[in-house]
Motif scaffolding. Structure first.
Motif, mmCIF file in Angstrom:
data_model
loop_
_atom_site.group_PDB
_atom_site.id
_atom_site.type_symbol
_atom_site.label_atom_id
_atom_site.label_comp_id
_atom_site.label_asym_id
_atom_site.label_seq_id
_atom_site.Cartn_x
_atom_site.Cartn_y
_atom_site.Cartn_z
ATOM 1 N N ALA A 20 16.825 -10.167 47.482
ATOM 2 C CA ALA A 20 15.578 -10.012 47.218
ATOM 3 C C ALA A 20 14.711 -8.986 47.670
ATOM 4 N N ALA A 21 15.222 -8.623 48.955
ATOM 5 C CA ALA A 21 14.532 -7.823 49.706
ATOM 6 C C ALA A 21 14.663 -6.279 49.351
ATOM 7 N N ARG A 23 15.164 -2.675 48.380
ATOM 8 C CA ARG A 23 14.198 -1.463 47.522
ATOM 9 C C ARG A 23 14.814 -0.708 46.248
ATOM 10 N N GLU A 24 16.089 -0.931 46.405
ATOM 11 C CA GLU A 24 16.999 -0.140 45.092
ATOM 12 C C GLU A 24 17.711 -1.314 44.419
ATOM 13 N N ASN A 25 18.222 -1.079 43.333
ATOM 14 C CA ASN A 25 19.121 -2.356 42.480
ATOM 15 C C ASN A 25 18.178 -3.425 42.688
ATOM 16 N N VAL A 26 17.065 -3.527 42.386
ATOM 17 C CA VAL A 26 16.072 -4.640 42.463
ATOM 18 C C VAL A 26 16.470 -5.523 41.141
ATOM 19 N N LEU A 27 16.720 -6.761 41.272
ATOM 20 C CA LEU A 27 16.854 -7.504 40.121
ATOM 21 C C LEU A 27 15.558 -7.784 39.227
ATOM 22 N N SER A 28 15.593 -7.555 38.174
ATOM 23 C CA SER A 28 14.432 -7.614 37.151
ATOM 24 C C SER A 28 14.182 -9.013 37.148
ATOM 25 N N ASN A 29 15.254 -10.033 37.149
ATOM 26 C CA ASN A 29 15.184 -11.423 36.901
ATOM 27 C C ASN A 29 15.788 -12.191 38.128
ATOM 28 N N PRO A 30 15.384 -12.558 39.293
ATOM 29 C CA PRO A 30 16.028 -12.953 40.214
ATOM 30 C C PRO A 30 16.874 -14.325 39.762
ATOM 31 N N GLY A 31 16.527 -15.075 38.646
ATOM 32 C CA GLY A 31 17.164 -16.116 38.176
ATOM 33 C C GLY A 31 18.536 -15.794 37.571
ATOM 34 N N LEU A 32 18.664 -14.486 37.303
ATOM 35 C CA LEU A 32 20.026 -14.075 37.024
ATOM 36 C C LEU A 32 20.994 -14.265 37.851
ATOM 37 N N VAL A 33 20.862 -14.363 39.205
ATOM 38 C CA VAL A 33 22.009 -14.638 40.181
ATOM 39 C C VAL A 33 21.636 -15.852 40.799
ATOM 40 N N THR A 34 22.354 -16.761 40.365
ATOM 41 C CA THR A 34 22.508 -18.154 40.895
ATOM 42 C C THR A 34 22.949 -18.650 41.980
ATOM 43 N N VAL A 35 22.754 -19.982 42.399
ATOM 44 C CA VAL A 35 23.482 -20.343 43.506
ATOM 45 C C VAL A 35 25.028 -20.602 43.254
ATOM 46 N N PRO A 36 25.323 -21.080 41.839
ATOM 47 C CA PRO A 36 26.830 -21.070 41.667
ATOM 48 C C PRO A 36 27.405 -19.587 41.779
ATOM 49 N N ASP A 37 26.664 -18.790 41.373
ATOM 50 C CA ASP A 37 27.265 -17.499 41.659
ATOM 51 C C ASP A 37 27.688 -17.024 42.947
ATOM 52 N N TYR A 38 26.835 -17.532 43.881
ATOM 53 C CA TYR A 38 27.174 -17.259 45.533
ATOM 54 C C TYR A 38 28.322 -18.175 45.892
ATOM 55 N N GLU A 39 28.423 -19.447 45.321
ATOM 56 C CA GLU A 39 29.316 -20.381 45.760
ATOM 57 C C GLU A 39 30.816 -19.759 45.186
ATOM 58 N N GLU A 40 30.720 -19.080 43.909
ATOM 59 C CA GLU A 40 31.999 -18.799 43.563
ATOM 60 C C GLU A 40 32.435 -17.794 44.287
ATOM 61 N N HIS A 41 31.756 -16.834 44.887
ATOM 62 C CA HIS A 41 32.183 -15.755 45.797
ATOM 63 C C HIS A 41 32.181 -16.158 47.318
ATOM 64 N N ILE A 42 32.160 -17.426 47.656
ATOM 65 C CA ILE A 42 32.128 -17.754 49.097
ATOM 66 C C ILE A 42 33.475 -18.848 48.974
ATOM 67 N N ALA A 43 33.386 -19.879 48.110
ATOM 68 C CA ALA A 43 34.291 -21.032 47.991
ATOM 69 C C ALA A 43 35.040 -21.045 46.893
ATOM 70 N N GLY A 44 34.896 -20.202 45.851
ATOM 71 C CA GLY A 44 35.656 -20.130 44.665
ATOM 72 C C GLY A 44 36.566 -19.040 44.897
ATOM 73 N N PRO A 45 37.054 -18.406 43.966
ATOM 74 C CA PRO A 45 38.251 -17.395 44.107
ATOM 75 C C PRO A 45 37.680 -16.186 44.697
ATOM 76 N N GLY A 46 36.386 -16.028 44.684
ATOM 77 C CA GLY A 46 35.621 -14.627 45.328
ATOM 78 C C GLY A 46 35.763 -15.240 47.101
ATOM 79 N N ARG A 47 35.446 -14.180 47.822
ATOM 80 C CA ARG A 47 35.261 -13.939 49.152
ATOM 81 C C ARG A 47 33.970 -13.207 49.598
ATOM 82 N N SER A 48 33.306 -13.651 50.678
ATOM 83 C CA SER A 48 32.178 -12.772 51.127
ATOM 84 C C SER A 48 32.115 -12.672 52.652
#
Length: 142
Positions: A20-21, A23-48
């Protein structure tokens, strides 16, 4: 001293703050990236991965092998231009290349931004535009 490690679920609130901080590639709607999106990229098939200094996360990258993509690469604006982005990108790309079925990977970013120039300088190729007008970059397997 900078420390890099895989992200954990407990890191999600800080990753959201960093996302959210920017300056570029700012989300017009922060609700578009959800906690489950992060979870998928941490504990799902993705990695972070995160970069920390003094126990504070300064930036993160996320990759997803099924999507053949870099999902996220964001640095706290107060810590830009320290090489953190390149190291986090390299970790995500190396992990994607550990999947032998991938012959190329992709990502998107806003046209004409520092991120656009960053990926071009890192060897990514502009292969077109997304429906939303972002540049689509591709990186073939070395």
């Amino acid at each position: 001293m900078l420390k890099y490690r895989e992200a954990g679920l407990a890191d999600i609130p800080r990753l959201q703050v960093i996302r959210a901080a920017v300056r570029e590639n700012v989300l017009s709607n922060p609700g578009l990236v959800t906690v489950p999106d992060y979870e998928e990229h941490i504990a799902g098939p993705g990695r972070s991965w995160v970069c920390e200094e003094g126990g504070v996360i300064l930036g993160f990258s996320s990759a997803h092998p099924q999507h053949k993509s870099i999902w996220a690469l964001f640095i706290d604006p107060a810590h830009e231009r320290r090489g953190i982005g390149r190291e986090l990108l390299d970790r995500a790309v190396a992990w994607l290349w550990s999947h032998p079925e991938l012959d190329a990977i992709r990502l998107t970013t806003a046209v004409g931004t520092r991120a656009d120039r960053f990926y071009r300088a890192a060897g990514w190729t502009d292969v077109g535009r997304s429906r939303s007008g972002e540049v689509i970059f591709s990186l073939p397997r070395p």
